[in-house]
Design a protein around this motif. Sequence first.
Motif, mmCIF file in Angstrom:
data_model
loop_
_atom_site.group_PDB
_atom_site.id
_atom_site.type_symbol
_atom_site.label_atom_id
_atom_site.label_comp_id
_atom_site.label_asym_id
_atom_site.label_seq_id
_atom_site.Cartn_x
_atom_site.Cartn_y
_atom_site.Cartn_z
ATOM 1 N N MET A 71 59.769 70.441 40.380
ATOM 2 C CA MET A 71 59.122 70.757 39.105
ATOM 3 C C MET A 71 58.477 69.514 38.475
ATOM 4 S SD MET A 71 59.938 73.938 39.116
ATOM 5 C CE MET A 71 59.809 74.786 37.562
ATOM 6 N N ALA A 73 59.344 66.415 38.630
ATOM 7 C CA ALA A 73 60.243 65.370 38.093
ATOM 8 C C ALA A 73 59.766 64.009 38.611
ATOM 9 C CB ALA A 73 61.673 65.627 38.551
ATOM 10 N N SER A 109 59.343 67.894 34.692
ATOM 11 C CA SER A 109 60.723 68.181 34.259
ATOM 12 C C SER A 109 61.527 66.897 34.023
ATOM 13 C CB SER A 109 61.425 69.080 35.280
ATOM 14 O OG SER A 109 61.570 68.395 36.515
ATOM 15 N N GLY A 110 60.832 65.806 33.696
ATOM 16 C CA GLY A 110 61.540 64.586 33.303
ATOM 17 C C GLY A 110 61.861 63.694 34.480
ATOM 18 N N LEU A 113 66.731 63.907 38.599
ATOM 19 C CA LEU A 113 68.163 63.811 38.328
ATOM 20 C C LEU A 113 68.914 63.108 39.464
ATOM 21 C CD1 LEU A 113 68.652 67.314 36.664
ATOM 22 C CD2 LEU A 113 68.526 65.078 35.546
ATOM 23 N N ASN A 114 68.388 63.159 40.662
ATOM 24 C CA ASN A 114 69.043 62.453 41.781
ATOM 25 C C ASN A 114 68.960 60.942 41.578
ATOM 26 O OD1 ASN A 114 69.454 64.947 43.297
ATOM 27 N ND2 ASN A 114 67.209 64.918 43.444
ATOM 28 N N ARG A 153 56.427 73.997 31.987
ATOM 29 C CA ARG A 153 57.425 73.240 31.227
ATOM 30 C C ARG A 153 57.165 71.729 31.188
ATOM 31 N NH1 ARG A 153 60.961 76.968 34.076
ATOM 32 N NH2 ARG A 153 62.139 78.229 32.600
ATOM 33 N N LEU A 155 59.778 68.942 30.138
ATOM 34 C CA LEU A 155 61.184 68.794 29.743
ATOM 35 C C LEU A 155 61.609 67.327 29.761
ATOM 36 C CD1 LEU A 155 62.918 71.613 31.854
ATOM 37 C CD2 LEU A 155 61.922 71.780 29.572
ATOM 38 N N GLY A 156 62.508 66.957 28.843
ATOM 39 C CA GLY A 156 63.091 65.608 28.864
ATOM 40 C C GLY A 156 62.013 64.537 28.864
ATOM 41 N N GLY A 157 62.014 63.706 29.891
ATOM 42 C CA GLY A 157 60.995 62.665 30.006
ATOM 43 C C GLY A 157 59.589 63.246 30.075
ATOM 44 N N GLU A 160 58.542 63.598 26.651
ATOM 45 C CA GLU A 160 58.202 62.252 26.146
ATOM 46 C C GLU A 160 56.805 61.830 26.615
ATOM 47 O OE1 GLU A 160 61.245 59.216 25.806
ATOM 48 O OE2 GLU A 160 62.599 60.504 26.939
ATOM 49 N N VAL A 179 65.101 68.052 25.987
ATOM 50 C CA VAL A 179 66.420 68.576 26.387
ATOM 51 C C VAL A 179 67.495 67.480 26.425
ATOM 52 C CG1 VAL A 179 65.468 70.482 27.769
ATOM 53 C CG2 VAL A 179 65.894 68.279 28.871
ATOM 54 N N HIS A 180 67.133 66.290 25.964
ATOM 55 C CA HIS A 180 68.023 65.120 26.130
ATOM 56 C C HIS A 180 69.440 65.395 25.633
ATOM 57 C CE1 HIS A 180 63.832 63.839 26.009
ATOM 58 N NE2 HIS A 180 64.175 62.770 26.693
ATOM 59 N N MET A 183 71.699 66.819 27.933
ATOM 60 C CA MET A 183 72.056 65.913 29.037
ATOM 61 C C MET A 183 72.949 64.770 28.520
ATOM 62 S SD MET A 183 70.460 67.318 31.497
ATOM 63 C CE MET A 183 70.678 66.098 32.782
ATOM 64 N N LEU A 185 72.080 62.708 26.199
ATOM 65 C CA LEU A 185 71.174 61.557 26.077
ATOM 66 C C LEU A 185 70.346 61.628 24.803
ATOM 67 C CD1 LEU A 185 69.628 61.515 29.695
ATOM 68 C CD2 LEU A 185 71.295 59.882 28.787
ATOM 69 N N GLY A 188 64.439 57.961 25.787
ATOM 70 C CA GLY A 188 64.509 56.521 26.039
ATOM 71 C C GLY A 188 63.180 55.944 26.509
HETATM 72 C C1 LIG Z 1 64.731 59.529 29.718
HETATM 73 C C2 LIG Z 1 64.450 60.695 30.626
HETATM 74 C C3 LIG Z 1 65.475 61.782 30.456
HETATM 75 C C4 LIG Z 1 65.273 62.949 31.394
HETATM 76 O O1 LIG Z 1 64.170 63.283 31.728
HETATM 77 S S1 LIG Z 1 66.671 63.751 31.956
HETATM 78 C C5 LIG Z 1 66.026 65.090 32.953
HETATM 79 C C6 LIG Z 1 65.686 66.260 32.112
HETATM 80 N N1 LIG Z 1 65.280 67.369 32.919
HETATM 81 C C7 LIG Z 1 66.133 68.303 33.353
HETATM 82 O O2 LIG Z 1 67.309 68.242 33.088
HETATM 83 C C8 LIG Z 1 65.536 69.417 34.176
HETATM 84 C C9 LIG Z 1 66.608 70.187 34.918
HETATM 85 N N2 LIG Z 1 66.007 71.325 35.613
HETATM 86 C C10 LIG Z 1 65.894 72.534 35.058
HETATM 87 O O3 LIG Z 1 66.256 72.756 33.926
HETATM 88 C C11 LIG Z 1 65.284 73.614 35.903
HETATM 89 O O4 LIG Z 1 65.250 73.174 37.252
HETATM 90 C C12 LIG Z 1 63.841 73.999 35.449
HETATM 91 C C13 LIG Z 1 62.953 72.760 35.347
HETATM 92 C C14 LIG Z 1 63.937 74.685 34.079
HETATM 93 C C15 LIG Z 1 63.214 74.943 36.469
HETATM 94 O O5 LIG Z 1 64.045 76.038 36.659
HETATM 95 P P1 LIG Z 1 63.688 77.111 37.796
HETATM 96 O O6 LIG Z 1 62.311 77.621 37.552
HETATM 97 O O7 LIG Z 1 64.804 78.097 37.808
HETATM 98 O O8 LIG Z 1 63.617 76.297 39.142
HETATM 99 P P2 LIG Z 1 64.811 75.508 39.867
HETATM 100 O O9 LIG Z 1 65.875 75.126 38.903
HETATM 101 O O10 LIG Z 1 65.211 76.267 41.074
HETATM 102 O O11 LIG Z 1 64.016 74.165 40.250
HETATM 103 C C16 LIG Z 1 63.244 74.062 41.410
HETATM 104 C C17 LIG Z 1 63.688 72.820 42.137
HETATM 105 O O12 LIG Z 1 63.345 71.706 41.304
HETATM 106 C C18 LIG Z 1 64.490 70.867 41.174
HETATM 107 N N3 LIG Z 1 64.374 70.145 39.894
HETATM 108 C C19 LIG Z 1 63.937 70.603 38.712
HETATM 109 N N4 LIG Z 1 63.986 69.640 37.799
HETATM 110 C C20 LIG Z 1 64.474 68.548 38.426
HETATM 111 C C21 LIG Z 1 64.743 67.229 37.985
HETATM 112 N N5 LIG Z 1 64.499 66.828 36.724
HETATM 113 N N6 LIG Z 1 65.218 66.352 38.896
HETATM 114 C C22 LIG Z 1 65.430 66.716 40.165
HETATM 115 N N7 LIG Z 1 65.196 67.963 40.629
HETATM 116 C C23 LIG Z 1 64.717 68.860 39.752
HETATM 117 C C24 LIG Z 1 65.646 71.838 41.218
HETATM 118 O O13 LIG Z 1 66.842 71.157 41.498
HETATM 119 C C25 LIG Z 1 65.198 72.753 42.332
HETATM 120 O O14 LIG Z 1 65.406 72.118 43.565
HETATM 121 P P3 LIG Z 1 66.145 72.893 44.774
HETATM 122 O O15 LIG Z 1 65.225 74.043 45.069
HETATM 123 O O16 LIG Z 1 67.456 73.325 44.265
HETATM 124 O O17 LIG Z 1 66.215 71.896 45.874
#
Ligand SMILES: CCCC(=O)SCCNC(=O)CCNC(=O)[C@H](O)C(C)(C)COP(=O)(O)OP(=O)(O)OC[C@H]1O[C@@H](n2cnc3c(N)ncnc32)[C@H](O)[C@@H]1OP(=O)(O)O
Length: 303
Positions: A71, A73, A109-110, A113-114, A153, A155-157, A160, A179-180, A183, A185, A188
């Motif tokens: 997405m 990321a 999507s920011g 996460l890995n 979407r 999201l998060g970063g 930002e 969404v920080h 998480m 957070l 940042g």
């Molecule tokens: C200072 C910076 C702070 C930050 O940015 S913290 C990161 C904030 N972002 C998140 O937490 C996003 C977490 N992901 C989600 O909420 C959902 O994946 C999202 C984006 C709503 C999409 O949902 P769905 O449409 O149901 O699709 P899905 O979950 O099956 O995602 C498809 C594949 O994308 C991957 N993905 C999405 N966002 C990611 C991320 N940020 N880092 C790493 N992998 C990510 C997800 O794991 C999935 O991969 P896989 O098909 O399981 O291999």
Amino acid sequence: MSVCGAARCWWIQTRGAVSLRVLQQNRTVCTTGAPESIREKLQAFPGGSIDLQKRQESGIAVLTVNNPARMNAFSGCMMLELEQRVHELESWTEGKAVIVKGAAGNFCSGSDLNAVRAIANPQDGMRMCEFMQNTLTRLLRLPLISMALVEGRALGGGAELTTACDFRLMTSNGVIQFVHKHMGLVPGWGGAARLVGIVGSQNALKLLSGAVKVDPDCGRQMGLVDEVLLCSSGEGETLTHAEQWLRPFIKAPAPVIQALKKVVVSGRELPLEQALKTERNVFGTVWGGPANLKALALKPKHK
Ligand SMILES: CCCC(=O)SCCNC(=O)CCNC(=O)[C@H](O)C(C)(C)COP(=O)(O)OP(=O)(O)OC[C@H]1O[C@@H](n2cnc3c(N)ncnc32)[C@H](O)[C@@H]1OP(=O)(O)O
């Protein structure tokens, strides 16, 4: 002078001095770059790319966050690549605007996460933020009019990143969500500071503490979103609509558009005296220049 007045005066002076220092510091940091250690760590997380297409005929560049399997990321390598792309845009003298978008119908999507899990200690977290803050500050200060085109979407970063552009356009299915909190957070990458500047501190606090899903209506109401585009069938079509929206703002030669953006950046960031000085200097670059002389020769009436 009342205590409040004196305090306010002190605050304005301090803020002025600090903001100037920060601008100067950022310039220094921007040229020297982040510590090698964080670059090496970011390099260890590959995947995705940041693609840049510069369209010479329109003067509009398209910067695409491209990691659709996640997405869009940001992997570590993408963070490094974004800095390179911003560097390329800084010296694009023929450019007028840049559209920042995500690949395949989603914005971003920011952070990946890995990658985040692997550097989940305060020191690396702060260094990663310093690196991204520098890059996004440089993105916002580009002498180009910038627009985040939010499809799907942000999201998060990713949310930002939208705040590091001058304008935000959203398709009808778009969502910006800080969404920080979910998480454990806070923003940042400079997103909180910029959000306060865009929507004010009350609204920023609501968006961050509520991790609110900002849809097009909510975004318009708060002043976070400048325009809503109807979802279209093809990716290219949305981009065309975004370019059309930009057109009236870039209808002038590139040096004039770049000069306009420079005076807005200095007005936004510098204390008044410093901003006025910059404005005079920038004025000197266009006064008597080709566009100015051409306009004078045409004796236009601005009816
Ligand atoms: C200072 C910076 C702070 C930050 O940015 S913290 C990161 C904030 N972002 C998140 O937490 C996003 C977490 N992901 C989600 O909420 C959902 O994946 C999202 C984006 C709503 C999409 O949902 P769905 O449409 O149901 O699709 P899905 O979950 O099956 O995602 C498809 C594949 O994308 C991957 N993905 C999405 N966002 C990611 C991320 N940020 N880092 C790493 N992998 C990510 C997800 O794991 C999935 O991969 P896989 O098909 O399981 O291999």
